[in-house]
Design a protein around this motif. Structure first.
Motif, PDB file in Angstrom:
ATOM      1  N   ILE A 163      18.941   4.585   6.457  1.00  0.00           N
ATOM      2  CA  ILE A 163      17.737   4.889   7.230  1.00  0.00           C
ATOM      3  C   ILE A 163      17.550   6.397   7.278  1.00  0.00           C
ATOM      4  CG2 ILE A 163      16.503   4.511   9.386  1.00  0.00           C
ATOM      5  CD1 ILE A 163      17.296   1.959   7.837  1.00  0.00           C
ATOM      6  N   GLY A 164      16.452   6.866   6.679  1.00  0.00           N
ATOM      7  CA  GLY A 164      16.182   8.299   6.599  1.00  0.00           C
ATOM      8  C   GLY A 164      16.368   8.813   5.183  1.00  0.00           C
ATOM      9  N   SER A 165      15.942  10.040   4.963  1.00  0.00           N
ATOM     10  CA  SER A 165      16.075  10.616   3.621  1.00  0.00           C
ATOM     11  C   SER A 165      16.389  12.108   3.704  1.00  0.00           C
ATOM     12  CB  SER A 165      14.777  10.405   2.827  1.00  0.00           C
ATOM     13  OG  SER A 165      13.690  11.033   3.500  1.00  0.00           O
ATOM     14  N   LEU A 188      15.420   4.405   3.123  1.00  0.00           N
ATOM     15  CA  LEU A 188      14.201   4.081   3.853  1.00  0.00           C
ATOM     16  C   LEU A 188      13.617   5.401   4.347  1.00  0.00           C
ATOM     17  CD1 LEU A 188      12.452   1.720   4.798  1.00  0.00           C
ATOM     18  CD2 LEU A 188      13.756   1.698   6.919  1.00  0.00           C
ATOM     19  N   ALA A 189      12.614   5.915   3.614  1.00  0.00           N
ATOM     20  CA  ALA A 189      12.097   7.259   3.853  1.00  0.00           C
ATOM     21  C   ALA A 189      10.743   7.205   4.559  1.00  0.00           C
ATOM     22  CB  ALA A 189      11.954   8.005   2.525  1.00  0.00           C
ATOM     23  N   GLY A 190      10.534   8.125   5.478  1.00  0.00           N
ATOM     24  CA  GLY A 190       9.260   8.213   6.180  1.00  0.00           C
ATOM     25  C   GLY A 190       8.191   8.861   5.328  1.00  0.00           C
ATOM     26  N   SER A 191       6.948   8.824   5.806  1.00  0.00           N
ATOM     27  CA  SER A 191       5.819   9.359   5.037  1.00  0.00           C
ATOM     28  C   SER A 191       5.852  10.878   4.932  1.00  0.00           C
ATOM     29  CB  SER A 191       4.504   8.920   5.684  1.00  0.00           C
ATOM     30  OG  SER A 191       4.423   9.396   7.016  1.00  0.00           O
ATOM     31  N   GLY A 192       6.625  11.532   5.800  1.00  0.00           N
ATOM     32  CA  GLY A 192       6.657  12.988   5.770  1.00  0.00           C
ATOM     33  C   GLY A 192       7.724  13.558   4.856  1.00  0.00           C
ATOM     34  N   THR A 193       8.419  12.701   4.122  1.00  0.00           N
ATOM     35  CA  THR A 193       9.514  13.164   3.274  1.00  0.00           C
ATOM     36  C   THR A 193       8.982  13.902   2.046  1.00  0.00           C
ATOM     37  OG1 THR A 193      10.872  11.318   3.984  1.00  0.00           O
ATOM     38  CG2 THR A 193      11.539  12.441   1.968  1.00  0.00           C
TER      39      THR A 193
END
Length: 223
Positions: A163-165, A188-193
């Protein structure tokens, strides 16, 4: 860094709640690495003695060894009084003197009087706990409390979801893939990555003069 502005007769009192010098690097997960060439990461512009290539991404224990070396250099510049296992509770300034109230791990109290107080605790980020889950078929762990290269995770071939990038996620994925090259690892990366490709941003060799990404192009991608 403070030692650069002091005369040899003055002293620095170093206070840390941990049991050794190193800050967050003492607490973090075992397989953490620098995400930048190690010569760029130091204290007081003190050079490394590692003897590795400049591009080497130093490990946790290499970074801690470098901090030990930095402290040795500082001890030769000024007198350093070291208090490990002590936490600052409060501070107050009056008439040009700062009084710092401290407490040790075993309950002792101490008051430090100094001309200057530097709170070098950065953001003081606490390690993340495992995520609470309702499913018994999913096992949630945190890298700060579990080495992904051993134990149940190492023995299993089940897919892993990170969870996270960010830095911790990248280190975890890197450790798992190196340990078991064929294993399924997901981020599992958020849109701001934003994934920056170092060789594209700062090419080496002849391409450094005509290749790479312009600042405007980089800013456009980030935006």
């Amino acid at each position: 860094t403070t030692s650069q502005y002091l005369s040899p007769g003055q002293r620095v009192i170093l206070l840390d709640r941990r049991q050794r010098v190193g800050g967050m690097w003492v607490d973090t997960y075992e397989y953490v690495r620098l995400h930048q060439p190690h010569p760029f990461f130091t204290a007081g512009n003190i050079s490394w003695t590692l003897g590795a290539e400049p591009s080497h991404l130093a490990t946790k224990h290499e970074v801690l060894a470098h901090f030990d070396h930095c402290l040795d250099v500082l001890r030769r510049r000024v007198k350093v009084d070291e208090y490990y296992g002590w936490t600052m509770q409060s501070d107050e300034e009056a008439d040009g003197v700062v009084r710092v109230q401290c407490r040790s791990d075993d309950g002792l109290s101490m008051v430090v009087e100094a001309k200057r107080l530097i709170k070098a605790i950065a953001s003081d980020v606490e390690p993340n706990d495992p995520l609470p889950l309702s499913s018994t078929s999913v096992h949630s762990v945190s890298p700060n409390y579990c080495d992904m290269r051993s134990g149940d995770i190492d023995a299993s071939d089940a897919p892993v979801w990170v969870i996270g990038s960010g830095k911790t996620a990248m280190d975890t994925a890197h450790a798992l893939i190196n340990r078991h090259p064929g294993r399924e690892v997901n981020l599992l990366a958020g849109s701001g990555t934003y994934f920056a490709h170092r060789d594209r941003l700062f090419p080496t060799g002849g391409r450094r003069w005509w290749g790479g990404l312009t600042f405007n192009a980089f800013a456009d991608e980030v935006t």
